[in-house]
Write a protein that holds these residues in place. Structure first.
Motif, PDB file in Angstrom:
ATOM      1  N   VAL A  35      24.036  21.791   4.571  1.00  0.00           N
ATOM      2  CA  VAL A  35      22.938  21.620   3.624  1.00  0.00           C
ATOM      3  C   VAL A  35      21.828  20.869   4.346  1.00  0.00           C
ATOM      4  O   VAL A  35      22.008  19.720   4.754  1.00  0.00           O
ATOM      5  CB  VAL A  35      23.378  20.832   2.372  1.00  0.00           C
ATOM      6  CG1 VAL A  35      22.215  20.683   1.398  1.00  0.00           C
ATOM      7  CG2 VAL A  35      24.570  21.504   1.715  1.00  0.00           C
ATOM      8  N   ASN A  36      20.698  21.504   4.518  1.00  0.00           N
ATOM      9  CA  ASN A  36      19.555  20.884   5.175  1.00  0.00           C
ATOM     10  C   ASN A  36      18.867  19.927   4.196  1.00  0.00           C
ATOM     11  O   ASN A  36      19.081  19.985   2.987  1.00  0.00           O
ATOM     12  CB  ASN A  36      18.594  21.975   5.658  1.00  0.00           C
ATOM     13  CG  ASN A  36      17.716  21.527   6.798  1.00  0.00           C
ATOM     14  OD1 ASN A  36      17.853  20.428   7.322  1.00  0.00           O
ATOM     15  ND2 ASN A  36      16.797  22.389   7.198  1.00  0.00           N
ATOM     16  N   TYR A  37      18.010  19.071   4.710  1.00  0.00           N
ATOM     17  CA  TYR A  37      17.343  18.043   3.898  1.00  0.00           C
ATOM     18  C   TYR A  37      16.578  18.631   2.713  1.00  0.00           C
ATOM     19  O   TYR A  37      16.420  17.972   1.679  1.00  0.00           O
ATOM     20  CB  TYR A  37      16.385  17.225   4.772  1.00  0.00           C
ATOM     21  CG  TYR A  37      15.128  17.970   5.145  1.00  0.00           C
ATOM     22  CD1 TYR A  37      13.972  17.841   4.397  1.00  0.00           C
ATOM     23  CD2 TYR A  37      15.119  18.852   6.219  1.00  0.00           C
ATOM     24  CE1 TYR A  37      12.830  18.546   4.730  1.00  0.00           C
ATOM     25  CE2 TYR A  37      13.988  19.556   6.559  1.00  0.00           C
ATOM     26  CZ  TYR A  37      12.844  19.394   5.809  1.00  0.00           C
ATOM     27  OH  TYR A  37      11.720  20.097   6.135  1.00  0.00           O
ATOM     28  N   ASN A  38      16.106  19.861   2.828  1.00  0.00           N
ATOM     29  CA  ASN A  38      15.281  20.467   1.782  1.00  0.00           C
ATOM     30  C   ASN A  38      16.061  21.409   0.865  1.00  0.00           C
ATOM     31  O   ASN A  38      15.488  22.101   0.053  1.00  0.00           O
ATOM     32  CB  ASN A  38      14.113  21.222   2.411  1.00  0.00           C
ATOM     33  CG  ASN A  38      14.563  22.347   3.315  1.00  0.00           C
ATOM     34  OD1 ASN A  38      15.759  22.545   3.527  1.00  0.00           O
ATOM     35  ND2 ASN A  38      13.612  23.070   3.867  1.00  0.00           N
ATOM     36  N   GLY A  39      17.390  21.430   1.018  1.00  0.00           N
ATOM     37  CA  GLY A  39      18.222  22.268   0.165  1.00  0.00           C
ATOM     38  C   GLY A  39      18.549  23.621   0.752  1.00  0.00           C
ATOM     39  O   GLY A  39      19.323  24.378   0.165  1.00  0.00           O
ATOM     40  N   ASP A  40      17.985  23.962   1.904  1.00  0.00           N
ATOM     41  CA  ASP A  40      18.343  25.221   2.564  1.00  0.00           C
ATOM     42  C   ASP A  40      19.802  25.163   3.008  1.00  0.00           C
ATOM     43  O   ASP A  40      20.280  24.124   3.468  1.00  0.00           O
ATOM     44  CB  ASP A  40      17.465  25.468   3.794  1.00  0.00           C
ATOM     45  CG  ASP A  40      16.043  25.860   3.438  1.00  0.00           C
ATOM     46  OD1 ASP A  40      15.788  26.181   2.269  1.00  0.00           O
ATOM     47  OD2 ASP A  40      15.207  25.859   4.357  1.00  0.00           O
ATOM     48  N   GLU A  55      21.243  30.884   4.466  1.00  0.00           N
ATOM     49  CA  GLU A  55      22.230  31.638   3.675  1.00  0.00           C
ATOM     50  C   GLU A  55      21.936  31.528   2.189  1.00  0.00           C
ATOM     51  O   GLU A  55      22.380  32.343   1.405  1.00  0.00           O
ATOM     52  CB  GLU A  55      23.646  31.106   3.941  1.00  0.00           C
ATOM     53  CG  GLU A  55      24.096  31.250   5.376  1.00  0.00           C
ATOM     54  CD  GLU A  55      24.330  32.701   5.765  1.00  0.00           C
ATOM     55  OE1 GLU A  55      24.780  33.481   4.915  1.00  0.00           O
ATOM     56  OE2 GLU A  55      24.084  33.022   6.932  1.00  0.00           O
ATOM     57  N   GLY A  56      21.224  30.481   1.807  1.00  0.00           N
ATOM     58  CA  GLY A  56      20.912  30.267   0.406  1.00  0.00           C
ATOM     59  C   GLY A  56      20.056  29.025   0.242  1.00  0.00           C
ATOM     60  O   GLY A  56      19.555  28.480   1.223  1.00  0.00           O
ATOM     61  N   LEU A  57      19.915  28.562  -0.989  1.00  0.00           N
ATOM     62  CA  LEU A  57      19.057  27.425  -1.295  1.00  0.00           C
ATOM     63  C   LEU A  57      19.609  26.679  -2.501  1.00  0.00           C
ATOM     64  O   LEU A  57      19.977  27.291  -3.510  1.00  0.00           O
ATOM     65  CB  LEU A  57      17.637  27.921  -1.608  1.00  0.00           C
ATOM     66  CG  LEU A  57      16.618  26.902  -2.073  1.00  0.00           C
ATOM     67  CD1 LEU A  57      16.309  25.900  -0.961  1.00  0.00           C
ATOM     68  CD2 LEU A  57      15.347  27.585  -2.536  1.00  0.00           C
ATOM     69  N   LEU A  58      19.691  25.360  -2.379  1.00  0.00           N
ATOM     70  CA  LEU A  58      20.045  24.521  -3.526  1.00  0.00           C
ATOM     71  C   LEU A  58      18.766  24.158  -4.262  1.00  0.00           C
ATOM     72  O   LEU A  58      17.727  23.929  -3.641  1.00  0.00           O
ATOM     73  CB  LEU A  58      20.709  23.226  -3.056  1.00  0.00           C
ATOM     74  CG  LEU A  58      22.099  23.328  -2.478  1.00  0.00           C
ATOM     75  CD1 LEU A  58      22.575  21.946  -2.047  1.00  0.00           C
ATOM     76  CD2 LEU A  58      23.070  23.923  -3.468  1.00  0.00           C
TER      77      LEU A  58
END
Length: 63
Positions: A35-40, A55-58
């Motif tokens: 999980v990247n800092y920006n939700g990616d 792969e997706g986004l939170l």
């Protein structure tokens, strides 16, 4: 791996069991994601974290 652990133990080192599935990336394992800092969401830390390769986004759940 077993021989290496045995040798290290014989030399006086405390040895823990190692994961030995020889996956290219620990995140390639099932149910693991970065999980990247920006939700990616990405499958591996060696990716270049470009938006096009995620792969997706939170995102926040709307109430």
């Amino acid at each position: 791996m077993k021989k290496i652990r045995e040798f290290a133990h014989e030399q006086g080192f405390e040895v823990q069991a190692a994961v030995s599935d020889f996956s290219r990336c620990y995140a390639d394992k099932e149910n693991t994601i970065i999980v990247n800092y920006n939700g990616d969401l990405f499958k591996c830390t060696t990716r270049d974290f470009m938006r096009e390769k995620r792969e997706g986004l939170l995102h926040q759940k709307e109430s």
